[in-house]
Design a protein around this motif. Structure first.
Motif, mmCIF file in Angstrom:
data_model
loop_
_atom_site.group_PDB
_atom_site.id
_atom_site.type_symbol
_atom_site.label_atom_id
_atom_site.label_comp_id
_atom_site.label_asym_id
_atom_site.label_seq_id
_atom_site.Cartn_x
_atom_site.Cartn_y
_atom_site.Cartn_z
ATOM 1 N N ARG A 54 0.853 -1.193 0.000
ATOM 2 C CA ARG A 54 0.000 0.000 0.000
ATOM 3 C C ARG A 54 0.888 1.243 0.000
ATOM 4 O O ARG A 54 2.079 1.176 0.285
ATOM 5 C CB ARG A 54 -0.902 0.047 1.241
ATOM 6 C CG ARG A 54 -1.895 -1.073 1.349
ATOM 7 C CD ARG A 54 -2.983 -0.925 0.288
ATOM 8 N NE ARG A 54 -4.072 -1.859 0.510
ATOM 9 C CZ ARG A 54 -4.253 -2.977 -0.151
ATOM 10 N NH1 ARG A 54 -3.399 -3.340 -1.080
ATOM 11 N NH2 ARG A 54 -5.286 -3.743 0.097
ATOM 12 N N TYR A 55 0.270 2.377 -0.286
ATOM 13 C CA TYR A 55 0.966 3.653 -0.259
ATOM 14 C C TYR A 55 0.281 4.572 0.742
ATOM 15 O O TYR A 55 -0.943 4.657 0.784
ATOM 16 C CB TYR A 55 0.957 4.303 -1.648
ATOM 17 C CG TYR A 55 1.526 5.694 -1.638
ATOM 18 C CD1 TYR A 55 2.897 5.900 -1.554
ATOM 19 C CD2 TYR A 55 0.691 6.797 -1.692
ATOM 20 C CE1 TYR A 55 3.431 7.182 -1.522
ATOM 21 C CE2 TYR A 55 1.213 8.084 -1.656
ATOM 22 C CZ TYR A 55 2.578 8.263 -1.573
ATOM 23 O OH TYR A 55 3.091 9.525 -1.525
ATOM 24 N N TYR A 89 -3.507 -0.662 -7.149
ATOM 25 C CA TYR A 89 -2.231 -1.213 -7.593
ATOM 26 C C TYR A 89 -1.408 -0.108 -8.229
ATOM 27 O O TYR A 89 -1.867 0.592 -9.122
ATOM 28 C CB TYR A 89 -2.458 -2.338 -8.600
ATOM 29 C CG TYR A 89 -3.111 -3.547 -7.993
ATOM 30 C CD1 TYR A 89 -2.394 -4.374 -7.144
ATOM 31 C CD2 TYR A 89 -4.440 -3.853 -8.246
ATOM 32 C CE1 TYR A 89 -2.983 -5.481 -6.565
ATOM 33 C CE2 TYR A 89 -5.034 -4.961 -7.678
ATOM 34 C CZ TYR A 89 -4.304 -5.774 -6.844
ATOM 35 O OH TYR A 89 -4.875 -6.871 -6.265
ATOM 36 N N SER A 90 -0.193 0.065 -7.717
ATOM 37 C CA SER A 90 0.709 1.061 -8.281
ATOM 38 C C SER A 90 2.142 0.625 -7.976
ATOM 39 O O SER A 90 2.378 -0.317 -7.240
ATOM 40 C CB SER A 90 0.431 2.447 -7.689
ATOM 41 O OG SER A 90 0.905 2.522 -6.372
ATOM 42 N N CYS A 91 3.086 1.362 -8.533
ATOM 43 C CA CYS A 91 4.496 1.074 -8.275
ATOM 44 C C CYS A 91 5.026 1.859 -7.092
ATOM 45 O O CYS A 91 6.181 1.723 -6.729
ATOM 46 C CB CYS A 91 5.325 1.384 -9.525
ATOM 47 S SG CYS A 91 4.955 0.278 -10.884
#
Length: 100
Positions: free
Chosen positions: A59-60, A76-78
């Motif tokens: 997570r961010y 969903y991310s980098c």
């Protein structure tokens, strides 16, 4: 081996049980769905940083200065800054030592 505890708590998974003979612990929730190759990948990453928690999903989060509140992104991310512990590798003695 089944370890019976006095209190039923999800936090029990992080206790340093003497019954655990391996360095690595894979803690996984009953509703987690991981393929074999994902588990193997997570373990290989953990072996490179045994003092860290390595797991799924990531997570961010970040502090929003303008709104004085936390931003949290579960898409969903980098860009990741934390790991949830629904499926995670950690060292069996992780709560006996300071984790950075």
């Amino acid at each position: 081996m089944v370890v019976r505890t006095e209190k039923n708590s999800l936090n029990n998974r992080f206790l340093p049980w003497d019954a655990v003979e391996t360095e690595a612990v894979l803690s996984i929730d009953d509703d987690a769905h991981l393929r074999h190759d994902e588990i193997m990948f997570g373990f290989r990453v953990w072996r490179e940083a045994r003092d860290r928690i390595v797991g799924f999903p990531g997570r961010y989060h970040a502090w929003d200065v303008n709104h004085q509140s936390w931003l949290y992104n579960s898409n969903y991310s980098c860009e990741l800054s934390m790991v949830l512990t629904g499926a995670a590798f950690f060292h069996k003695d992780s709560n006996r030592a300071e984790i950075s």
